[in-house]
Design an enzyme around this catalytic site. Structure first.
Site, short mmCIF file in Angstrom:
data_model
loop_
_atom_site.label_atom_id
_atom_site.label_comp_id
_atom_site.label_asym_id
_atom_site.label_seq_id
_atom_site.Cartn_x
_atom_site.Cartn_y
_atom_site.Cartn_z
NE ARG A 169 23.04 -24.57 -37.02
CZ ARG A 169 24.05 -24.81 -37.76
NH1 ARG A 169 25.37 -24.52 -37.71
NH2 ARG A 169 23.60 -25.14 -38.94
NE ARG A 173 30.85 -23.93 -45.24
CZ ARG A 173 29.84 -24.42 -46.30
NH1 ARG A 173 30.32 -24.14 -47.51
NH2 ARG A 173 29.06 -25.17 -46.10
NE ARG A 248 4.99 -18.01 -45.18
CZ ARG A 248 4.26 -16.96 -45.76
NH1 ARG A 248 3.14 -16.70 -45.32
NH2 ARG A 248 4.77 -16.44 -46.60
NE ARG A 279 14.48 -21.61 -53.49
CZ ARG A 279 14.95 -22.66 -52.99
NH1 ARG A 279 16.14 -22.97 -52.81
NH2 ARG A 279 13.97 -23.64 -52.60
CD GLU A 299 11.04 -21.77 -53.86
OE1 GLU A 299 11.94 -22.53 -54.67
OE2 GLU A 299 11.20 -21.94 -52.82
CE1 TYR A 347 11.73 -28.57 -45.97
CE2 TYR A 347 13.66 -29.24 -44.75
CZ TYR A 347 13.24 -29.14 -45.82
OH TYR A 347 14.15 -29.20 -47.17
CG ASP A 349 16.99 -31.30 -46.16
OD1 ASP A 349 16.35 -30.72 -46.87
OD2 ASP A 349 17.92 -30.62 -45.67
P1 FDA Z 1 5.44 -35.75 -49.85
O1 FDA Z 1 4.95 -34.50 -49.67
O2 FDA Z 1 6.71 -35.86 -50.81
O3 FDA Z 1 4.40 -36.93 -50.08
C1 FDA Z 1 3.42 -37.08 -49.43
C2 FDA Z 1 2.22 -37.71 -50.62
O4 FDA Z 1 1.01 -37.85 -50.01
C3 FDA Z 1 2.11 -36.58 -51.49
O5 FDA Z 1 2.51 -36.85 -52.88
C4 FDA Z 1 0.68 -36.18 -51.34
O6 FDA Z 1 -0.04 -35.91 -52.58
C5 FDA Z 1 0.03 -37.51 -50.94
N1 FDA Z 1 -1.05 -37.31 -50.01
C6 FDA Z 1 -1.37 -36.44 -49.00
N2 FDA Z 1 -2.68 -36.39 -48.63
C7 FDA Z 1 -3.29 -37.61 -49.27
C8 FDA Z 1 -4.33 -38.00 -49.39
N3 FDA Z 1 -5.19 -37.56 -48.47
N4 FDA Z 1 -4.84 -39.11 -49.98
C9 FDA Z 1 -3.83 -39.50 -50.97
N5 FDA Z 1 -2.64 -39.17 -51.15
C10 FDA Z 1 -2.36 -37.94 -50.12
N6 FDA Z 1 15.20 -31.93 -49.28
C11 FDA Z 1 16.22 -32.18 -49.64
O7 FDA Z 1 16.90 -33.04 -49.17
N7 FDA Z 1 17.04 -31.30 -50.62
C12 FDA Z 1 16.53 -30.32 -51.13
O8 FDA Z 1 17.03 -29.62 -52.00
C13 FDA Z 1 15.16 -30.02 -50.83
N8 FDA Z 1 14.34 -28.99 -51.50
C14 FDA Z 1 13.18 -28.67 -51.01
C15 FDA Z 1 12.51 -27.67 -51.59
C16 FDA Z 1 11.08 -27.15 -51.31
C17 FDA Z 1 10.52 -25.98 -51.71
C18 FDA Z 1 10.50 -27.94 -50.38
C19 FDA Z 1 9.20 -27.61 -49.99
C20 FDA Z 1 11.10 -29.12 -49.65
C21 FDA Z 1 12.30 -29.55 -50.03
N9 FDA Z 1 12.92 -30.80 -49.73
C22 FDA Z 1 14.30 -30.91 -50.03
C23 FDA Z 1 12.32 -31.63 -48.66
C24 FDA Z 1 11.87 -32.80 -49.41
O9 FDA Z 1 10.76 -32.32 -50.64
C25 FDA Z 1 11.09 -33.65 -48.57
O10 FDA Z 1 12.04 -34.21 -47.76
C26 FDA Z 1 10.21 -34.75 -49.30
O11 FDA Z 1 9.30 -34.30 -50.24
C27 FDA Z 1 9.30 -35.45 -48.03
O12 FDA Z 1 8.63 -36.57 -48.52
P2 FDA Z 1 7.33 -37.02 -47.79
O13 FDA Z 1 7.16 -38.18 -48.47
O14 FDA Z 1 7.51 -36.98 -46.50
O15 FDA Z 1 6.18 -35.93 -48.43
#
Ligand code: FDA
Length: 367
Positions: A169, A173, A248, A279, A299, A347, A349
């Protein structure tokens, strides 16, 4: 029950908060030197810097909105990014302002006719690659000016070599509405995301250990706790036994500038190949900052290999099948809950991660 939570990101923090509130003991281990995972913000020159890319909170789920508002007050930020293409700025998402900037069309009817006319170059052919898919959705001008080079930078490949399903999609708008999101609620937590997560974890029964990698001591962790909530990479948990899942990656370059306003907007997308980044974020505009200096972040999209920071799962058929195999292993491990973007290879949010974490906690803690 004593839970070990691996990862102090949003999923881990929500689960921890719910478990502690229900009377359980929680230990969180986090391999980084800070909490909050990828939503981590830190203060630089009085500005909250989004260390891992722009994070704008948005949701239409009232329960999630009420939940986060217990831990932070949100400002009135609305995401209205611009795109710079061949020296000109265009409004995003594609809306009547964008069409005016592209074609000087004044009415929705004129803009619709223009898009319809440009879609005809495909002569009704079913799109076989991303280029054809995009043209089928929005016509040639929008594709060539605002999609082509940006997408090629993101994926490191020509659009003609990318599968069409990547863009199912492309919202268009026919109003002058520059709000990137359609959700009811939107904003940035005043004081930053880290402070919000800190508040979630403020509980006598929650202990957080930073700089602690699960894999440094896996065997001990598996035996010393009643249950594990694992938010790291599911394939790594199983020693990549079926091979690694693909991602990625991204690189972020932060800069402090001795001027008060660099680009006048929080997010500007750089479309052209001549810029290696996709960006530039200017953090103070997320919070209407008036500081003397400013902090910007470029970025850069990057290929991923084991050891790099995984950001976006590659949701093609090969990886979907691979993930299913890991999921089948996970089903047999009754004492491990896999959660979050890495544990569920999806992925999410922020509002979605909260939704899933609240539902997981509800199911797990109901007894
Ligand atoms: P997250 O990755 O945050 O947490 C996992 C944690 O586990 C990390 O701190 C990691 O270090 C830890 N970990 C991993 N392996 C481990 C190990 N072996 N031992 C100990 N610790 C370990 N969403 C939104 O709503 N609005 C937005 O504008 C954006 N923008 C955005 C930009 C970009 C560039 C990205 C990549 C993503 C977004 N997001 C977003 C999404 C947002 O980042 C996402 O929803 C959350 O970070 C997910 O949280 P999690 O807890 O799943 O993962």
């Amino acid at each position: 029950m004593h839970y070990l939570i691996v990862g102090a990101g949003l999923f881990g923090a929500v689960f921890a908060e719910q478990a502690a509130k229900a009377g359980h003991q929680v230990t969180i281990i986090e391999k980084r030197n800070h909490i909050a995972g990828n939503i981590y913000t830190r203060e630089v020159e009085g500005i909250q810097v989004h260390q891992y890319g722009a994070h704008i909170f948005h949701t239409s789920n009232q329960e999630v909105w009420q939940y986060v508002n217990q831990f932070a007050q949100f400002n009135r930020f609305v995401n209205s990014p611009f795109a710079l293409s061949k020296g000109k700025l265009y409004s995003l998402p594609f809306n009547m302002s964008t069409f005016y900037q592209l074609w000087q069309t004044i009415t929705p009817q004129q803009a619709k006719a223009k898009i319809e006319e440009q879609r005809q170059v495909l002569k009704g052919k079913t799109p076989e690659n991303l280029e054809e898919q995009a043209i089928d959705l929005v016509g040639t001008d929008i594709y060539e000016t605002l999609i082509k080079e940006y997408t090629e930078k993101q994926w490191g490949r020509p659009c003609k070599d990318l599968p069409p399903f990547i863009i199912k999609r492309l919202p268009v708008r026919f109003t002058f509405d520059n709000n990137y999101f359609n959700d009811t609620y939107q904003g940035i937590p005043i004081g930053g995301y880290t402070q919000m997560v800190e508040k979630m974890l403020q509980h006598d029964q929650i202990e957080v250990r930073l700089n602690t990698d699960f894999f440094a001591n896996k065997a001990a962790y598996l035996t010393n706790y009643d249950k594990i909530v694992f938010t790291g990479m599911i394939d790594q948990f199983y020693d990549y036994c079926y091979g690694p899942l693909a991602y990625r990656s991204l690189k972020f370059e932060h800069e402090i500038l001795s001027i008060d306003n660099y680009q006048g907007n929080a997010v500007i997308n750089y479309i052209d190949h001549q810029y290696p980044f996709t960006r530039i974020i200017e953090h103070k505009h997320f919070e209407f900052g008036q500081q003397e200096k400013t902090v910007i972040t470029k970025e850069y999209p990057a290929d991923w290999q084991i050891g790099d920071e995984p950001y976006y799962p590659v949701n093609d058929q090969v990886n979907a099948k691979l993930y299913q195999k890991y999921q089948a292993l996970a089903k047999k491990d009754a004492n491990i809950i896999f959660g979050g973007r890495l544990g569920m290879y999806q992925y999410f949010d922020m509002h979605k991660v909260i939704e899933v974490a609240l539902a997981t906690a509800k199911k797990e803690l109901r007894n």
